[in-house]
Design a protein around this motif. Structure first.
Motif, PDB file in Angstrom:
ATOM      1  N   PRO A  27     -79.500-119.228  12.172  1.00 28.94           N
ATOM      2  CA  PRO A  27     -80.670-119.682  11.403  1.00 28.94           C
ATOM      3  C   PRO A  27     -80.283-120.269  10.043  1.00 28.94           C
ATOM      4  O   PRO A  27     -80.161-119.555   9.049  1.00 28.94           O
ATOM      5  CB  PRO A  27     -81.481-118.392  11.237  1.00 28.94           C
ATOM      6  N   PHE A  28     -80.126-121.587   9.976  1.00 29.70           N
ATOM      7  CA  PHE A  28     -79.822-122.253   8.709  1.00 29.70           C
ATOM      8  C   PHE A  28     -81.131-122.621   7.997  1.00 29.70           C
ATOM      9  O   PHE A  28     -81.369-123.783   7.677  1.00 29.70           O
ATOM     10  CB  PHE A  28     -78.987-123.519   8.958  1.00 29.70           C
ATOM     11  N   ILE A  29     -81.990-121.633   7.795  1.00 29.02           N
ATOM     12  CA  ILE A  29     -83.292-121.908   7.194  1.00 29.02           C
ATOM     13  C   ILE A  29     -83.331-121.347   5.776  1.00 29.02           C
ATOM     14  O   ILE A  29     -82.638-120.399   5.433  1.00 29.02           O
ATOM     15  CB  ILE A  29     -84.452-121.346   8.033  1.00 29.02           C
ATOM     16  N   TYR A  30     -84.203-121.950   4.995  1.00 31.72           N
ATOM     17  CA  TYR A  30     -84.214-121.723   3.550  1.00 31.72           C
ATOM     18  C   TYR A  30     -85.294-120.728   3.129  1.00 31.72           C
ATOM     19  O   TYR A  30     -86.379-120.683   3.708  1.00 31.72           O
ATOM     20  CB  TYR A  30     -84.457-123.060   2.853  1.00 31.72           C
ATOM     21  N   GLY A  31     -84.968-119.953   2.101  1.00 29.68           N
ATOM     22  CA  GLY A  31     -85.984-119.205   1.388  1.00 29.68           C
ATOM     23  C   GLY A  31     -86.382-117.866   1.958  1.00 29.68           C
ATOM     24  O   GLY A  31     -87.292-117.228   1.425  1.00 29.68           O
ATOM     25  N   GLN A  32     -85.750-117.410   3.033  1.00 29.54           N
ATOM     26  CA  GLN A  32     -86.104-116.125   3.614  1.00 29.54           C
ATOM     27  C   GLN A  32     -85.154-115.033   3.110  1.00 29.54           C
ATOM     28  O   GLN A  32     -84.006-115.312   2.768  1.00 29.54           O
ATOM     29  CB  GLN A  32     -86.062-116.188   5.140  1.00 29.54           C
ATOM     30  N   ALA A  33     -85.658-113.814   3.076  1.00 29.22           N
ATOM     31  CA  ALA A  33     -84.851-112.705   2.572  1.00 29.22           C
ATOM     32  C   ALA A  33     -83.833-112.257   3.622  1.00 29.22           C
ATOM     33  O   ALA A  33     -84.139-112.207   4.807  1.00 29.22           O
ATOM     34  CB  ALA A  33     -85.753-111.533   2.194  1.00 29.22           C
ATOM     35  N   ASP A  34     -82.654-111.942   3.161  1.00 28.76           N
ATOM     36  CA  ASP A  34     -81.600-111.411   4.026  1.00 28.76           C
ATOM     37  C   ASP A  34     -81.592-109.899   3.855  1.00 28.76           C
ATOM     38  O   ASP A  34     -81.223-109.383   2.797  1.00 28.76           O
ATOM     39  CB  ASP A  34     -80.247-112.014   3.642  1.00 28.76           C
ATOM     40  N   SER A  35     -82.009-109.196   4.899  1.00 29.13           N
ATOM     41  CA  SER A  35     -82.128-107.739   4.802  1.00 29.13           C
ATOM     42  C   SER A  35     -80.792-107.070   4.516  1.00 29.13           C
ATOM     43  O   SER A  35     -80.755-105.955   3.986  1.00 29.13           O
ATOM     44  CB  SER A  35     -82.728-107.183   6.102  1.00 29.13           C
ATOM     45  N   ARG A  36     -79.699-107.744   4.829  1.00 29.99           N
ATOM     46  CA  ARG A  36     -78.378-107.159   4.581  1.00 29.99           C
ATOM     47  C   ARG A  36     -78.039-107.133   3.100  1.00 29.99           C
ATOM     48  O   ARG A  36     -77.155-106.386   2.681  1.00 29.99           O
ATOM     49  CB  ARG A  36     -77.317-107.961   5.346  1.00 29.99           C
ATOM     50  N   TYR A  93     -82.408-105.078 -10.253  1.00 31.76           N
ATOM     51  CA  TYR A  93     -82.530-106.533 -10.110  1.00 31.76           C
ATOM     52  C   TYR A  93     -81.193-107.216 -10.421  1.00 31.76           C
ATOM     53  O   TYR A  93     -80.750-108.089  -9.670  1.00 31.76           O
ATOM     54  CB  TYR A  93     -83.624-107.038 -11.041  1.00 31.76           C
ATOM     55  N   GLU A  94     -80.563-106.828 -11.504  1.00 28.91           N
ATOM     56  CA  GLU A  94     -79.277-107.427 -11.860  1.00 28.91           C
ATOM     57  C   GLU A  94     -78.228-107.162 -10.785  1.00 28.91           C
ATOM     58  O   GLU A  94     -77.422-108.031 -10.457  1.00 28.91           O
ATOM     59  CB  GLU A  94     -78.804-106.887 -13.207  1.00 28.91           C
ATOM     60  N   ALA A  95     -78.249-105.941 -10.239  1.00 31.88           N
ATOM     61  CA  ALA A  95     -77.315-105.622  -9.160  1.00 31.88           C
ATOM     62  C   ALA A  95     -77.601-106.478  -7.935  1.00 31.88           C
ATOM     63  O   ALA A  95     -76.674-106.929  -7.240  1.00 31.88           O
ATOM     64  CB  ALA A  95     -77.406-104.142  -8.800  1.00 31.88           C
ATOM     65  N   GLN A  96     -78.889-106.711  -7.670  1.00 27.70           N
ATOM     66  CA  GLN A  96     -79.281-107.551  -6.537  1.00 27.70           C
ATOM     67  C   GLN A  96     -78.769-108.983  -6.713  1.00 27.70           C
ATOM     68  O   GLN A  96     -78.220-109.579  -5.791  1.00 27.70           O
ATOM     69  CB  GLN A  96     -80.808-107.555  -6.433  1.00 27.70           C
ATOM     70  N   ILE A  97     -78.933-109.529  -7.916  1.00 30.91           N
ATOM     71  CA  ILE A  97     -78.469-110.881  -8.197  1.00 30.91           C
ATOM     72  C   ILE A  97     -76.956-110.977  -8.012  1.00 30.91           C
ATOM     73  O   ILE A  97     -76.437-111.944  -7.439  1.00 30.91           O
ATOM     74  CB  ILE A  97     -78.857-111.307  -9.625  1.00 30.91           C
ATOM     75  N   GLY A  98     -76.233-109.978  -8.504  1.00 25.73           N
ATOM     76  CA  GLY A  98     -74.789-109.978  -8.348  1.00 25.73           C
ATOM     77  C   GLY A  98     -74.365-109.922  -6.899  1.00 25.73           C
ATOM     78  O   GLY A  98     -73.437-110.633  -6.471  1.00 25.73           O
ATOM     79  N   ARG A  99     -75.041-109.079  -6.115  1.00 29.83           N
ATOM     80  CA  ARG A  99     -74.723-108.948  -4.688  1.00 29.83           C
ATOM     81  C   ARG A  99     -75.002-110.260  -3.947  1.00 29.83           C
ATOM     82  O   ARG A  99     -74.197-110.713  -3.125  1.00 29.83           O
ATOM     83  CB  ARG A  99     -75.540-107.798  -4.107  1.00 29.83           C
ATOM     84  N   MET A 100     -76.129-110.877  -4.246  1.00 28.60           N
ATOM     85  CA  MET A 100     -76.463-112.155  -3.615  1.00 28.60           C
ATOM     86  C   MET A 100     -75.477-113.247  -4.012  1.00 28.60           C
ATOM     87  O   MET A 100     -75.062-114.056  -3.178  1.00 28.60           O
ATOM     88  CB  MET A 100     -77.891-112.563  -4.003  1.00 28.60           C
ATOM     89  N   GLY A 101     -75.093-113.263  -5.293  1.00 26.72           N
ATOM     90  CA  GLY A 101     -74.164-114.275  -5.759  1.00 26.72           C
ATOM     91  C   GLY A 101     -72.829-114.199  -5.042  1.00 26.72           C
ATOM     92  O   GLY A 101     -72.265-115.224  -4.649  1.00 26.72           O
ATOM     93  N   ARG A 102     -72.321-112.976  -4.864  1.00 27.67           N
ATOM     94  CA  ARG A 102     -71.035-112.817  -4.174  1.00 27.67           C
ATOM     95  C   ARG A 102     -71.136-113.256  -2.712  1.00 27.67           C
ATOM     96  O   ARG A 102     -70.243-113.941  -2.194  1.00 27.67           O
ATOM     97  CB  ARG A 102     -70.565-111.357  -4.265  1.00 27.67           C
ATOM     98  N   ALA A 103     -72.225-112.870  -2.060  1.00 27.07           N
ATOM     99  CA  ALA A 103     -72.398-113.241  -0.653  1.00 27.07           C
ATOM    100  C   ALA A 103     -72.584-114.745  -0.503  1.00 27.07           C
ATOM    101  O   ALA A 103     -71.988-115.372   0.389  1.00 27.07           O
ATOM    102  CB  ALA A 103     -73.596-112.491  -0.062  1.00 27.07           C
ATOM    103  N   TYR A 104     -73.406-115.330  -1.377  1.00 32.22           N
ATOM    104  CA  TYR A 104     -73.657-116.771  -1.278  1.00 32.22           C
ATOM    105  C   TYR A 104     -72.399-117.576  -1.589  1.00 32.22           C
ATOM    106  O   TYR A 104     -72.162-118.627  -0.992  1.00 32.22           O
ATOM    107  CB  TYR A 104     -74.776-117.174  -2.235  1.00 32.22           C
TER     108      TYR A 104
END
Length: 487
Positions: free
Chosen positions: A130-139, A380-391
């Motif tokens: 699924p190369f779709i935009y804007g959805q949350a990744d539960s992982r 929230y800051e931890a979430q941003i950091g986790r997303m940044g590393r994964a992205y």
């Protein structure tokens, strides 16, 4: 009269627990009039055997129904529909006479159904690629701490925030966090009277358009652009001007004279992800001062700028009060949250607050307080950091796979974001391509919806990596490349 156990059934695809499904069967049957007071329920043993579940599950469900006065327990006789159970509505059947129906084609004064939003399969998670935009990744989402914050917001201490009608106001804790922590990251200083909590960024854009535009005013927007914005502007019945973007986003020199409002996405242009250079930002602000127009800045994905440091927000460079700023938590937390914010001079917020009060009063207090806790406790800051590393990891894999498979980027230099804007070879219709790929487990977003009428191009498409794991990207891109090559 005994109610047969065959009346009950369980849905294997339901997201409710077995206990909740049993309770739902009983309450819906009572409220619809199928079960009447005094009727005897199947025994817990009989119903458990019929449903193929543990007897304790049925017992717990019955106990909860007794606590809510839908059922009553009578010693060894069993469970019965309570005499105090809610009664079904006693409305007479509403029959419409065929001889004189309302002509709804004439009765409807304005139509909104012509809008063609981006279509994504509701079961997109079941697709392998699924190369779709804007959805949350539960992982990547912190379920545990969000749940704890929600429970905290439900506590007695926050009873007022949970149950009160705020009238035109917002949760002060959420406003304070945005003012002290979110906006300073974009170089923006604001006061409480200059911010309004909205139901996401689209609601913020709609609010700004309703306040700023009339049939006699002219709005400029980017092309391509977010399809929802184009429809919002159309509903105001204002004059619109579409400005083609390039690798640097919106070119200020392309704006014609007589503009009243400019809508732009400078940090990550939607959908190309192009970042507006600093000199263009300054030039746009200079024109706003000289010509007296207002800029609405949609900073929808500023947190995802890991390729290089994010450019300053237009609002942070504004010294004349020409910029209205919108932000959202949809990409950094999850889109279903529906929380955003509007930052503008106090006179604008006064009108925005009054308009919001007429439409929806205010976003739910419990949601605002839960978000306030999640943000203020550091999650929230931890979430941003986790997303940044994964992205960052997914982006690296995506770049390599796109290069190896010979796929073409429409915009090469971007500072981040969670997607790529792609251009297919000449003769490839990406709408048709997307349909073929779905059968192969691959989801892409055709670009046609982002372009204005008469200016659509079927060669463009968007590939997002926010919802797909890094190890699935190579095969997904390979399948895409094979489909393009097959024509």
């Amino acid at each position: 009269m005994a109610i047969p156990a065959d009346t009950f059934f369980l849905d294997p695809d339901s997201d409710r627990t077995l206990q909740q499904q049993i309770q739902q069967c009983v309450t819906e049957a009572i409220l619809s009039g199928r079960f009447s007071p005094g009727e005897r329920m199947p025994s817990t043993r009989r119903l458990a055997e019929h449903l193929g579940i543990a007897r304790i599950t049925v017992t717990i469900a019955y106990t909860e129904l007794v606590a809510n006065d839908y059922l009553v327990s009578r010693g060894r006789s069993g469970y019965f529909i309570s005499e105090n159970a809610p009664l079904p509505p006693a409305f007479p059947e509403n029959k419409v006479e065929a001889a004189g129906p309302v002509d709804w084609s004439r009765a409807i004064g304005r139509r909104f159904s012509g809008y063609a939003p981006l279509i994504r399969p509701p079961d997109w998670r079941s697709y392998a690629y699924p190369f779709i935009y804007g959805q949350a990744d539960s992982r990547l989402f912190d379920h545990q701490n969000w749940r704890l914050c929600a429970l905290q917001a439900l506590g007695q201490k926050d009873f007022e925030a949970l149950t009160s009608d705020y009238y035109e106001q917002d949760d002060p804790r959420l406003v304070e966090y945005i003012l002290r922590h979110i906006l300073p990251r974009r170089g923006i200083a604001a006061r409480p009277e200059e911010i309004l909590i909205t139901m996401g960024s689209q609601n913020a854009l709609w609010t700004a358009a309703q306040i700023l535009l009339t049939q006699r005013r002219t709005a400029a927007h980017e092309n391509p652009c977010y399809p929802g914005l184009r429809e919002i502007l159309a509903q105001t019945r204002c004059n619109t001007v579409s400005i083609d973007v390039d690798a640097g986003g919106l070119p200020p020199e392309a704006l014609p004279g007589g503009i009243d409002v400019v809508f732009t996405t400078p940090s990550h242009h939607c959908p190309t992800n192009a970042t507006m250079p600093l000199d263009r930002r300054k030039a746009l602000l200079e024109r706003a001062v000289e010509e007296g127009f207002v800029i609405v800045e949609d900073d929808y994905e500023f947190e995802i700028a890991f390729a290089k440091s994010p450019s300053p927000a237009l609002k942070s460079l504004d010294r004349s009060g020409s910029v209205i700023y919108t932000g959202s938590f949809s990409k950094s937390l999850f889109p279903g949250l529906r929380l955003g914010y509007l930052v503008a001079p106090a006179p604008v917020i006064v009108e925005a607050r009054a308009l919001r009060a007429l439409v929806l009063r205010h976003p739910p207090g419990h949601i605002q307080r839960t978000a306030a806790y999640f943000l203020s406790l550091g999650h929230y800051e931890a979430q941003i950091g986790r997303m940044g590393r994964a992205y960052r990891q997914r982006r690296a894999v995506m770049e390599r796979c796109l290069r190896e498979n010979g796929l073409t980027l429409a915009v090469r230099e971007t500072s981040g974001g969670s997607s790529y804007w792609m251009r297919a070879p000449e003769g490839v219709n990406t709408t048709q391509l997307a349909e073929r790929l779905r059968a192969d487990g691959v989801l892409i977003e055709p670009g046609r919806a982002f372009f204005g009428p008469g200016r659509a191009s079927d060669r463009y498409y968007r590939l997002a990596y926010s919802s797909i794991a890094a190890d699935r990207i190579p095969e997904g891109i390979a399948r895409l490349a094979r489909a393009i090559e097959a024509g």
